[in-house]
Design an enzyme around this catalytic site. Structure first.
Site: not given
Length: 431
Positions: A334, A123, A20, A88, A263, A38, A43
């Protein structure tokens, strides 16, 4: 704020550079000065080299962007507009894990200045931004909302693997802590979008809109999964039923399958958590989650029964699961429900291999303690096509016969093969 950003008097800082945050940071970097932050140094090193750790963007996405990548929290103080886009997820008890977003709130709160804006994209359940994150920002900064800084919420709508509905080509919901905040946040986001924005009346409305988007999809898929279990008992092919029903103009086309990812299989638990805090026990949402979480068990049981019906002892059988990412043609593992399927199959003493060229073997081993095979064998009794990768769609019957024993079983969870053709060659079943 909008004019100061345009005139490059200040910067945007995106906190959290996952699937995102990184696209947002790069899009903002076309028009504004951006700091991408980050906490994971490995990364950040990849992004500095023009590589997306999530493998969603190619190197060209990093070109001609005014962006500085860093893992040093001290360097984000030079920004004035903060976008928090950390993940999240839920914990093992399926309770919302707010540690990342609360940690990000602390990082921003420690350097928050008068006149700054903080916009959350992660979220959450309705109320989280103002009830959980805002107090941290105020406590650590010593500032007060409205008087000293502004707050907003703009839920992410990025779909991994979707090359059509990308960030700039979707309508973006925005909200603010007051009318001025809403207008400034709307102008900043609208500057990078082709489809424009929708102004929500409050932060809670924007939070609720996001969490029900995926809850709705979860419930629709759970209905299809429940129907697939019913139709299996009736010896009716679910896909054929859905194709027939789909000829009606207002029938919604959802299909059964494993519901994983970060999600659809996670967001409903945020709404369930908040509901229970309010003394409400949602029946429909909870039922949908139970059905979808139970699909790996149903599929494994079906597989074991089919092996027995074919005269084979599951304990002496070898199975191959093709695909471990949470959806087709992405690298993201994930909350992969394929791992749950793997565990369910092994509970029947079936020897199981997993393969997926899109997934990182190191990530799978680190995240789930499961080793992927380096090479596919030629003696499988059972093959489960769990993810509809494009490569798998182009495999034929001969491909499968070359990796299986006599009288093999093919379970096609995504319904990517022609049932009539495949049933003539081997034992074939799909949801």
């Amino acid at each position: 704020m909008y004019q100061d950003l345009l005139n490059r008097k200040t910067k945007i800082c995106v906190v959290g550079l996952g699937y995102v945050g990184l696209p947002i940071a790069l899009e903002f970097g076309k028009y504004f000065d951006v700091i991408g932050f980050d906490i994971k140094e490995d990364r950040v090193a990849l992004m500095k080299a023009g590589e997306d750790p999530s493998k969603e963007l190619d190197r060209s996405a990093f070109e001609k962007k005014s962006i500085q990548f860093t893992s040093n929290p001290d360097e984000i103080i030079n920004a004035s507009f903060y976008v928090v886009a950390v993940p999240t997820d839920i914990d093992e008890s399926r309770v919302p894990n707010l540690k990342p977003i609360l940690g990000a709130s602390k990082s921003v709160g420690n350097i928050l200045k008068k006149g700054d804006y903080v916009v959350f994209e992660s979220t959450v359940y309705p109320g989280c931004t103002e009830e959980d994150c805002l107090p941290i920002l105020e406590r650590l900064s010593g500032l007060k909302l409205g008087k000293d800084f502004k707050l907003g919420y703009s839920p992410e709508r990025i779909v991994p693997g979707d090359k059509t509905r990308t960030l700039t080509k979707i309508t973006k919901i925005v909200s603010g802590s007051d009318a001025e905040a809403l207008e400034e946040i709307a102008k900043i986001y609208d500057h990078i979008l082709e489809e424009g924005i929708h102004k929500a009346s409050s932060i809670k409305v924007a939070e609720a809109a996001k969490v029900i988007e995926n809850t709705q999809r979860d419930l629709n898929i759970s209905l299809m999964n429940e129907l697939s279990m019913i139709f299996d008992r009736l010896n009716i092919d679910t896909k054929e039923v859905l194709e027939a029903a789909g000829t009606k103009w207002n029938f919604l086309k959802f299909y059964p399958g494993l519901v994983g990812g970060h999600c659809i299989s996670v967001d409903p638990y945020y709404l369930l958590h908040k509901s229970k805090q309010l003394g409400i026990d949602p029946q429909v949402i909870a039922a949908g989650r139970r059905i979808n979480d139970g699909m790996p068990s149903f599929i494994a049981k079906k597989a074991a029964q089919m092996l027995i019906e074919n005269g084979k002892n599951p304990g002496n059988c070898k199975a191959l699961i093709m695909g471990v990412t949470f959806k087709e043609d992405v690298a993201d593992i994930r909350n992969s429900k394929v791992i749950d399927l793997y565990k369910e199959l092994t509970s029947y003493s079936i020897h199981v291999h997993i393969t997926d060229e899109h997934a990182s073997p190191n990530e799978v081993a680190h995240e789930y303690g499961v080793s992927m095979v380096d090479s596919i064998s030629s003696d499988y009794d059972l093959v489960i096509v769990a993810v509809g990768h494009d490569k798998y769609k182009h495999m034929n019957i001969s491909n499968y016969k070359s990796i299986t024993n006599e009288n093999p079983i093919i379970i096609d969870l995504k319904g990517i093969y022609d049932k009539e053709t495949w049933e003539k060659a081997m034992t074939y079943w799909r949801l």
